[in-house]
Design a protein around this motif. Sequence first.
Motif, PDB file in Angstrom:
ATOM      1  N   UNK A  99       0.823  -1.203   0.000  1.00  0.00           N
ATOM      2  CA  UNK A  99       0.000   0.000   0.000  1.00  0.00           C
ATOM      3  C   UNK A  99       0.856   1.252   0.000  1.00  0.00           C
ATOM      4  N   UNK A 100       2.135   1.060   0.084  1.00  0.00           N
ATOM      5  CA  UNK A 100       3.013   2.231   0.012  1.00  0.00           C
ATOM      6  C   UNK A 100       3.057   2.689  -1.445  1.00  0.00           C
ATOM      7  N   UNK A 117      -2.882   8.683  -4.215  1.00  0.00           N
ATOM      8  CA  UNK A 117      -2.715   8.744  -2.768  1.00  0.00           C
ATOM      9  C   UNK A 117      -1.383   9.387  -2.383  1.00  0.00           C
ATOM     10  N   UNK A 155       3.033  -0.228   3.989  1.00  0.00           N
ATOM     11  CA  UNK A 155       2.471   1.086   3.686  1.00  0.00           C
ATOM     12  C   UNK A 155       1.104   1.266   4.314  1.00  0.00           C
ATOM     13  N   UNK A 156       0.583   2.464   4.106  1.00  0.00           N
ATOM     14  CA  UNK A 156      -0.671   2.824   4.770  1.00  0.00           C
ATOM     15  C   UNK A 156      -1.840   2.632   3.826  1.00  0.00           C
ATOM     16  N   UNK A 157      -2.790   1.830   4.221  1.00  0.00           N
ATOM     17  CA  UNK A 157      -3.968   1.645   3.371  1.00  0.00           C
ATOM     18  C   UNK A 157      -4.953   2.787   3.597  1.00  0.00           C
ATOM     19  N   UNK A 158      -5.913   2.871   2.727  1.00  0.00           N
ATOM     20  CA  UNK A 158      -6.992   3.826   2.962  1.00  0.00           C
ATOM     21  C   UNK A 158      -8.272   3.028   3.166  1.00  0.00           C
TER      22      UNK A 158
END
Lengths: 791, 299
Positions: free
Chosen positions: A139-140, A193, B238-241
């Motif tokens: 997700x990065x 994002x 990482x950061x999910x939404x």
Amino acid sequence: MLPDAGGEDEDKWLAEGIAGLQHNAFYMHRALDSNNLRDALKYSAQMLSELRTSRLSPHKYYELYMRGFDELRKLEMFFKEETRRGCSVIDLYELVQHAGNILPRLYLLCTVGSVCIKSKEVPAKDILKDLVEMCRGIQHPVRGLFLRSYLCQISRDKLPDIGSEYEGDGDSFIDAVEFVLQNFTEMNKLWVRMQHQGPIREKERRDKERRELRDLVGKNLHVLSQIDGIDLDMYKDTVLPRVLEQVVNCKDELAQHYLMDCIIQVFPDEYHLQTLETLLGACPQLQPTVDIMTVLSQLMDRLSNYATSSTEILPEFLQVEAFAKLSNAIGKVIDSQPEMPIFGAITLYVSLLTFTLRVHPDRLDYVDQVLGACVKKLSGKPKIEDNRATKQIVALLSAPVEKYNDIDTALKLTNYPRIMDHLDNGTKKVMAVVIIQSIMKNNTYISTAEKVEALFELIKGLIKDMDGTQDDELDEEDFKEEQNSVARLIHMLYNDDPDEMLEIIQTVRKHILLGGPKRLSLTVPPLIFSALKLVRRLQVHEGDEVTEDVPATPKKIFQILNQIIEALSSVPSSELSLRLYLQCAEAANDCDLEPVAYEFLTQAFILYEEEVADSKAQVTAIHLIIGTLQRMTVFGVENRDTLTHKATGYSAKLLKKPDQCRAVYACSHLFWVESQDGIKDGERVLLCLKRALRIANAAQQMANVTRGSSGPVTLFVEILNKYLHFFEKGNPQITSSAIQGLIELIMTEMQSDSSPSDPSTDAFFSSTIRYIQFQKQKGGAMGEKYEPIKI
Amino acid sequence: MNYIIGAFKPPCIIKIIFSDSKTRKQASIKKENGQTTMVPLFQSQETISGEVSIEPFHGKKVEHIGVKVELLGQIELYFDRGNFYDFTSLVRELDVPGEIYERKAYPFEFSTVEMPYESYNGVNVRLRYILKVTVSRNYVSNIVEYQEFCVRNYSTPPTINNSIKMEVGIEDCLHIEFEYNKSKYHLKDVIIGKIYFLLVRIKIKNMELEIRRRESTGSGPNTYVETETLAKFELMDGAPVRGESIPIRLFLSPYELTPTYRNINNKYSVKYFLNLVLVDEEDRRYFKQQEITVYRLLE
């Protein structure tokens, strides 16, 4: 976390990353060489762990990624061999998933996945589906983008497309499309994002980084466009709506702009044409800050190129009503974005216009419609101040002119002048110049008074002063340049039919007489000459038909001319007027119109008397008058006498003696015209010359008195030359003895002169003497004539 | 010197050989000194048979008052050193008192032995099975020889195996829903699952799935609990939404798991947990632990 990492630090980190990567790659190679699968997996995972860094900017990360990419190619080869050695590819697929860190795990998985598809043991679509799903773990944004781009890279030649060797049962290409679409969607999400990560103050830098990464996202669309299985229906029903959905929903300016552009660039024009409605429908839904106009312009550019590529395509355009749709869409976009600067709106119209001109060159109504829409948008707004907007309007207005190469067509556009009204005065002029240049370039003759009327309406910025313009703002040179172009334009107004031509002249006259004093002097002459040209044309046809009701008679034209010049002379621009009068007089002479010619000359004389005050100007003027008069043949004795008398009279009244002298001897020609029935009045010639001599004498004496030195002997030499001229022409009054006397006089003057002689005079005199000697030696009739002259 | 050492050395070599040792599967076990060794593998209800051979050293004789072989199942609690609990003890007398001059072999057999518990070597507890041969003597100490073997019991797939589904979160901060496809996994199984992010207001750095083993020994106040993390498996980077769903696929085979043991002979239990851990950018850890049952599937 890197708050303000300098480039130096980053370089260091990159170097560290590369070193780590190479270190592990070394051990990996060793394991590969010894066929040690376990170690190979272990070291490759460690090697790929270097890609887990967060410290590098995308640019540097890319460098690291590329090195990893190269190593993975070797690993892939190894995997391929491994499966040949009997290791089940399915086992391998599981084995690499034991890696504890997700990023190395997924890179390895993709690599094995590629081998898996190639082995064809598992349907490509299953592997691809699994890979694209598993990649969600990253997700990065940056790492995710690169991973997915890796996936895209390794899979692009292995899609189960129609005709591909990996094609499976049923419509497996749908799976291929699905795969690419999903990867695209996920990548775009990551990309969008990215902007929200990190502090706000670094937004600009992030935007820059995002721009660097955009091609990774766009590549998916490119791959998509290369899937053969996508036919128009599929594109229409699935691909485009899905892509657009993503584009609209991501609500990101940068992405929307780029992706719209991408869509337009990668997919075939034919598809665009058929899905125009969908594509355009998305435009008003984009973020208000998106630069839609470039997007739409691109689209229209492509479509118009497409349209011109083959004539068979044009009917398609008509069939889908491309113009109506585009025009509609642009209207909607403009309505939906009230914030859009006027500049943007106009740019859109320019593109639409360009499109229309290229696709439907025959549909003048479309063009007018576009202009009309633009007028509507502009109406109610004050005159445009924005520089760019003005530029765009100029482009808008220039386009049809350039396209049709013919101002005629543009003149038919009713909305054309209405748009011009929205321009400020300066730009109006620029536009007018553009129009004129176009006319000049294409040699377009404007052939009816009506069109001339319209044209002058368009270029009125040049023709007359606009309200509120400060004349002193204008650069003199620019002004002249502009007016020169108007002058050139006047010559382009032409019709073979004299009556129509007269109409044209009348119209032009009407307009240019409004021009004010500064313009008249520059614009009147071309009009006069244009009219004179007409006169000469009529003169040629004269014999053919002389009916009373024909409006275009020389007489009538001369009347008009007279009025025009009169207007000019009142400006005042007396010298110019005088010249024009003389021109007209000459023309009248050629037309055998004695009274008219007389009238013109009279006007010239009046001007001379009343307006020409400067002595130098007077000299020039009188010489011009003499010259003109000399060529006049139309006059009867009486008129002629009056005029020549006047001329000689004025000549003698010039201020300076030398000028008097020269004017007077020039007058001598008035009495000796070398034509068949020209006047040959030797006596009066002699009179003039003698008078000139007298004046020269007086000048000589005056010079002696005032400066104590000799005056201009030159005058004598000049007079001598006149003597010789008439002597040769056979004027009985000019005798050899008179010449002899004159020569002696000059010689005495020159010798007696205590003052230093003027070298040019000396030279002039000696060559005159040489000429006489030459004539004497030549013999024959002329030699005999010269015989008596002794030197 | 040799003579003196010889005096304390057992006068004979005792060997225990299983009858099917050539064909029987073996398993590795850890010895006290940390080394691993391969031993025969049995399961409950099997017949354990073989031969004990006693070979005196040359020129020596062994006097004894009886030879026996025992099959012992022992639980050894480390904090209670030296205390063995024999939960199984079977004896076969091999010889009557007498003297052995030369190599002598005694066949033995324990038929359909009940061995309900698996061999286990944990942090605080060990369960092992041994064959113990004792040559009993008068006046001098008995000669004893051990042979360890391993026991594993297999089970059939459970008839009921529900998925684990749960919504957890911190109010207004983080809401997730996760799902593991089963609650019972065999040792070579693969955990498939998904994590849905319903609300994310914290900056997540990564997420991992841990496999933890909890061994509890003793009972009452003397309970010792030891937890080990056997696997750390990164699931997300990482950061999910909001709205993201992250797949889980974890193969269990690389990890050294045992089946879940519940209350073995009232002495100890071994349980397994899946621990979902979210780490935020400040390295705070948010986790949720779920027990799973691990069983050994007959291969």
